[in-house]
Design a protein around this motif. Structure first.
Motif, PDB file in Angstrom:
ATOM      1  N   ALA A  22       0.835  -1.209   0.000  1.00  0.00           N
ATOM      2  CA  ALA A  22       0.000   0.000   0.000  1.00  0.00           C
ATOM      3  C   ALA A  22       0.865   1.252   0.000  1.00  0.00           C
ATOM      4  CB  ALA A  22      -0.921  -0.006   1.218  1.00  0.00           C
ATOM      5  N   ALA A  23       1.976   1.220   0.756  1.00  0.00           N
ATOM      6  CA  ALA A  23       2.866   2.384   0.792  1.00  0.00           C
ATOM      7  C   ALA A  23       3.513   2.609  -0.577  1.00  0.00           C
ATOM      8  CB  ALA A  23       3.941   2.182   1.857  1.00  0.00           C
ATOM      9  N   LEU A  24       3.934   1.519  -1.228  1.00  0.00           N
ATOM     10  CA  LEU A  24       4.536   1.636  -2.564  1.00  0.00           C
ATOM     11  C   LEU A  24       3.510   2.156  -3.563  1.00  0.00           C
ATOM     12  CD1 LEU A  24       6.826   1.231  -4.550  1.00  0.00           C
ATOM     13  CD2 LEU A  24       6.174  -1.178  -4.734  1.00  0.00           C
ATOM     14  N   ARG A  25       2.282   1.648  -3.461  1.00  0.00           N
ATOM     15  CA  ARG A  25       1.231   2.128  -4.353  1.00  0.00           C
ATOM     16  C   ARG A  25       1.009   3.618  -4.155  1.00  0.00           C
ATOM     17  NH1 ARG A  25      -5.242   1.190  -3.831  1.00  0.00           N
ATOM     18  NH2 ARG A  25      -5.822   2.109  -5.814  1.00  0.00           N
ATOM     19  N   SER A  26       1.012   4.086  -2.899  1.00  0.00           N
ATOM     20  CA  SER A  26       0.827   5.521  -2.636  1.00  0.00           C
ATOM     21  C   SER A  26       1.944   6.348  -3.261  1.00  0.00           C
ATOM     22  CB  SER A  26       0.766   5.770  -1.121  1.00  0.00           C
ATOM     23  OG  SER A  26      -0.362   5.144  -0.552  1.00  0.00           O
ATOM     24  N   LYS A  27       3.180   5.841  -3.170  1.00  0.00           N
ATOM     25  CA  LYS A  27       4.311   6.555  -3.757  1.00  0.00           C
ATOM     26  C   LYS A  27       4.175   6.610  -5.282  1.00  0.00           C
ATOM     27  CE  LYS A  27       7.673   5.527  -0.103  1.00  0.00           C
ATOM     28  NZ  LYS A  27       8.947   4.845   0.233  1.00  0.00           N
ATOM     29  N   LEU A  28       3.793   5.489  -5.880  1.00  0.00           N
ATOM     30  CA  LEU A  28       3.624   5.476  -7.338  1.00  0.00           C
ATOM     31  C   LEU A  28       2.501   6.411  -7.766  1.00  0.00           C
ATOM     32  CD1 LEU A  28       3.992   1.680  -8.248  1.00  0.00           C
ATOM     33  CD2 LEU A  28       5.627   3.513  -8.675  1.00  0.00           C
ATOM     34  N   THR A  29       1.406   6.422  -7.002  1.00  0.00           N
ATOM     35  CA  THR A  29       0.286   7.310  -7.326  1.00  0.00           C
ATOM     36  C   THR A  29       0.719   8.761  -7.241  1.00  0.00           C
ATOM     37  OG1 THR A  29      -1.307   5.675  -6.505  1.00  0.00           O
ATOM     38  CG2 THR A  29      -2.071   7.952  -6.700  1.00  0.00           C
ATOM     39  N   ALA A  30       1.474   9.095  -6.180  1.00  0.00           N
ATOM     40  CA  ALA A  30       1.950  10.473  -6.034  1.00  0.00           C
ATOM     41  C   ALA A  30       2.904  10.845  -7.160  1.00  0.00           C
ATOM     42  CB  ALA A  30       2.633  10.643  -4.676  1.00  0.00           C
ATOM     43  N   SER A  31       3.797   9.914  -7.526  1.00  0.00           N
ATOM     44  CA  SER A  31       4.727  10.184  -8.618  1.00  0.00           C
ATOM     45  C   SER A  31       3.980  10.353  -9.935  1.00  0.00           C
ATOM     46  CB  SER A  31       5.745   9.043  -8.747  1.00  0.00           C
ATOM     47  OG  SER A  31       6.542   8.954  -7.585  1.00  0.00           O
ATOM     48  N   ALA A  32       2.976   9.505 -10.170  1.00  0.00           N
ATOM     49  CA  ALA A  32       2.179   9.619 -11.396  1.00  0.00           C
ATOM     50  C   ALA A  32       1.468  10.956 -11.456  1.00  0.00           C
ATOM     51  CB  ALA A  32       1.157   8.474 -11.475  1.00  0.00           C
ATOM     52  N   SER A  33       0.943  11.400 -10.320  1.00  0.00           N
ATOM     53  CA  SER A  33       0.255  12.696 -10.276  1.00  0.00           C
ATOM     54  C   SER A  33       1.224  13.834 -10.582  1.00  0.00           C
ATOM     55  CB  SER A  33      -0.379  12.894  -8.898  1.00  0.00           C
ATOM     56  OG  SER A  33      -0.986  14.160  -8.798  1.00  0.00           O
ATOM     57  N   ALA A  34       2.447  13.753 -10.008  1.00  0.00           N
ATOM     58  CA  ALA A  34       3.441  14.795 -10.263  1.00  0.00           C
ATOM     59  C   ALA A  34       3.844  14.837 -11.736  1.00  0.00           C
ATOM     60  CB  ALA A  34       4.675  14.569  -9.384  1.00  0.00           C
ATOM     61  N   LEU A  35       4.019  13.654 -12.338  1.00  0.00           N
ATOM     62  CA  LEU A  35       4.381  13.611 -13.750  1.00  0.00           C
ATOM     63  C   LEU A  35       3.245  14.129 -14.625  1.00  0.00           C
ATOM     64  CD1 LEU A  35       6.128  10.130 -13.775  1.00  0.00           C
ATOM     65  CD2 LEU A  35       7.238  12.318 -14.268  1.00  0.00           C
ATOM     66  N   GLY A  36       1.999  13.810 -14.255  1.00  0.00           N
ATOM     67  CA  GLY A  36       0.862  14.332 -15.007  1.00  0.00           C
ATOM     68  C   GLY A  36       0.780  15.845 -14.927  1.00  0.00           C
ATOM     69  N   THR A  37       1.036  16.387 -13.728  1.00  0.00           N
ATOM     70  CA  THR A  37       1.040  17.839 -13.561  1.00  0.00           C
ATOM     71  C   THR A  37       2.146  18.479 -14.394  1.00  0.00           C
ATOM     72  OG1 THR A  37       0.143  17.640 -11.326  1.00  0.00           O
ATOM     73  CG2 THR A  37       1.248  19.711 -11.875  1.00  0.00           C
ATOM     74  N   ALA A  38       3.327  17.850 -14.381  1.00  0.00           N
ATOM     75  CA  ALA A  38       4.444  18.385 -15.166  1.00  0.00           C
ATOM     76  C   ALA A  38       4.110  18.368 -16.658  1.00  0.00           C
ATOM     77  CB  ALA A  38       5.706  17.563 -14.895  1.00  0.00           C
ATOM     78  N   HIS A  39       3.468  17.281 -17.118  1.00  0.00           N
ATOM     79  CA  HIS A  39       3.098  17.208 -18.532  1.00  0.00           C
ATOM     80  C   HIS A  39       2.100  18.306 -18.898  1.00  0.00           C
ATOM     81  CE1 HIS A  39       0.606  15.560 -21.905  1.00  0.00           C
ATOM     82  NE2 HIS A  39       1.807  15.435 -22.416  1.00  0.00           N
ATOM     83  N   ARG A  40       1.101  18.515 -18.051  1.00  0.00           N
ATOM     84  CA  ARG A  40       0.116  19.566 -18.326  1.00  0.00           C
ATOM     85  C   ARG A  40       0.772  20.937 -18.315  1.00  0.00           C
ATOM     86  NH1 ARG A  40      -2.877  16.144 -14.993  1.00  0.00           N
ATOM     87  NH2 ARG A  40      -2.465  17.423 -13.170  1.00  0.00           N
ATOM     88  N   LEU A  41       1.741  21.140 -17.399  1.00  0.00           N
ATOM     89  CA  LEU A  41       2.420  22.428 -17.325  1.00  0.00           C
ATOM     90  C   LEU A  41       3.229  22.690 -18.586  1.00  0.00           C
ATOM     91  CD1 LEU A  41       3.321  24.959 -15.829  1.00  0.00           C
ATOM     92  CD2 LEU A  41       5.111  23.593 -14.754  1.00  0.00           C
ATOM     93  N   VAL A  42       3.946  21.662 -19.063  1.00  0.00           N
ATOM     94  CA  VAL A  42       4.733  21.834 -20.284  1.00  0.00           C
ATOM     95  C   VAL A  42       3.813  22.175 -21.448  1.00  0.00           C
ATOM     96  CG1 VAL A  42       6.149  20.617 -21.975  1.00  0.00           C
ATOM     97  CG2 VAL A  42       6.651  20.386 -19.548  1.00  0.00           C
ATOM     98  N   ASP A  43       2.688  21.469 -21.551  1.00  0.00           N
ATOM     99  CA  ASP A  43       1.727  21.781 -22.613  1.00  0.00           C
ATOM    100  C   ASP A  43       1.226  23.214 -22.489  1.00  0.00           C
ATOM    101  OD1 ASP A  43       1.846  19.465 -24.010  1.00  0.00           O
ATOM    102  OD2 ASP A  43       0.026  18.578 -23.186  1.00  0.00           O
ATOM    103  N   GLN A  44       0.930  23.624 -21.265  1.00  0.00           N
ATOM    104  CA  GLN A  44       0.416  24.977 -21.061  1.00  0.00           C
ATOM    105  C   GLN A  44       1.453  26.024 -21.435  1.00  0.00           C
ATOM    106  OE1 GLN A  44      -1.008  25.712 -17.109  1.00  0.00           O
ATOM    107  NE2 GLN A  44      -1.783  27.740 -17.580  1.00  0.00           N
TER     108      GLN A  44
END
Length: 408
Positions: A22-44
């Protein structure tokens, strides 16, 4: 991972730690969210830079366009899928371990019955006067006790095989989650994520400075969103840097031990720059929130429903925040105005761009190999410190005064 003991079964048929998964899943989810935010920012940033012309603009768009958006998007999808697979495995493992504990409890009862049957059988066979029926009964009871314990252990073996098969399937699914999505070079995604983890604060500061530089040249509706992007990134950088143990240690050594060395000043300038960069956004949102509260109260007093009042409050907050951000940005900038008066009026924008470019260069130093050079890092800190003291702090004071007059 330490397995739960299963003394009556003799082994753990469903090893694993749901808490660690569960802890690893939380870390992966947080990392995925950060990468998604970075992708949206680059597009913006790419979209908002469409009005910007010239060689610098072309170089900027070429730097961001390339493979970076694709890698960010693919890595986001990879980690999102991997987190989902781990979530499924977590739920399955919890169920497997519950079943294993049930088998262990049954094995304990059967082991107790077996000991009693063995004792009764030994006692019966030791008696010289035991009848044939008593010997048969004792033997039958012993055989049944052994078979019952063997049966529950057989079920545990079947559970172990199911656990092993599902674990292999999940491992394969995790491999497939990254197939054709993340960069294929061995370890590149791990190295990239490690780099992001080590440099997240500096990266956010650099992106904030980049958004601020683009905002200097922005016109029309593009300006205010860029200002909010820059302020939001600065606030995120402030939170990230403030939680960095190295920065906290450097500041503590300076304030408590008087050790105001280069490390201390670097940490102080970093946090100072992040704080000053986030203030316009915080002020604008505060103004918007105040308007939203007033709108919600008016809606309630007028008898409008909760959902309608909430929509009106959200609209007021967006509008008031945008107006406040524009007002804050339009506040006098003492150093720029002084320099423009002593040169020419049209120099205001180039001077502002130069200051923003200096901030971008200083913020980006730590992201380059040159950031490991103490001389280069010290020079960048001194230049950025001078910029903050000479321009950004007076600008922030001027903006705060303008905000105070603007806010009733």
């Amino acid at each position: 991972m330490a397995d739960t003991p299963f003394p009556h079964l003799g082994w753990n048929p469903a090893p694993g730690s749901p808490a660690e998964i569960a802890a690893l899943r939380s870390k992966l989810t947080a990392s995925a969210s950060a990468l998604g935010t970075a992708h949206r920012l680059v597009d913006q940033l790419l979209n908002e830079s469409s009005y910007w012309k010239g060689e610098a603009a072309d170089a900027f768009r070429a730097a961001l366009a390339g493979d970076l958006p694709r890698y960010l998007h693919n890595a986001h999808r990879s980690l999102t899928k991997a987190a989902g697979r781990l979530g499924s495995w977590h739920d399955d493992l919890v169920a497997y371990q519950a079943t294993a504990r049930g088998y262990e409890a049954r094995a304990g009862l059967h082991a107790q019955a077996l000991r009693a049957a063995e004792s009764a059988h030994a006692s019966t066979t030791a008696r010289a006067d035991a009848s044939a029926s008593e010997l048969t009964s004792a033997t039958t009871a012993l055989t049944r006790a052994r078979e019952a314990l063997s049966d529950v252990r057989r079920l545990a073996r079947e559970l172990e095989e199911t656990h092993r098969t599902e674990a292999s399937r999940i491992a394969k699914a995790l491999d497939e989650a990254t197939d054709k999505l993340a960069p294929k070079e061995p370890g590149l995604l791990d190295r990239a994520l490690g780099w992001v983890d080590r440099n997240l604060g500096d990266g956010l500061s650099t992106l904030s400075a980049l958004a601020g530089l683009i905002a200097v040249f922005a016109t029309g509706t593009a300006l205010v969103p860029l200002l909010f992007v820059a302020a939001g990134l600065s606030l995120a950088a402030l939170v990230t840097h403030a939680s960095d143990p190295k920065i906290r240690k450097a500041l503590a050594a300076g304030f408590t031990e008087g050790r105001c060395d280069a490390t201390f000043w670097s940490a102080a300038v970093t946090l100072g720059g992040d704080a000053l960069g986030s203030l316009p956004g915080v002020g604008a949102v505060a103004k918007g929130a105040k308007g939203a509260v007033a709108a919600a109260r008016q809606g309630t007093a007028a008898g409008r429903g909760a959902s309608e009042s909430a929509r009106e409050a959200a609209q007021v907050m967006r509008a008031d925040s945008a107006v406040a951000m524009q007002h804050i940005n339009d506040a006098p900038k003492p150093l720029v105005e002084w320099a423009a008066r002593h040169t020419r009026p049209t120099a205001a924008r180039p001077i502002t761009a130069g200051l923003a470019g200096t901030g971008l260069a200083a913020a980006g130093v730590d992201l380059t190999p040159a950031g490991d050079d103490e001389t280069v890092k010290g020079t960048a800190t001194a230049v950025d410190g001078a910029r903050l003291a000479g321009a950004e702090t007076p600008n922030a004071v001027s903006a705060a005064r303008a905000w105070a007059r603007f806010t009733p």
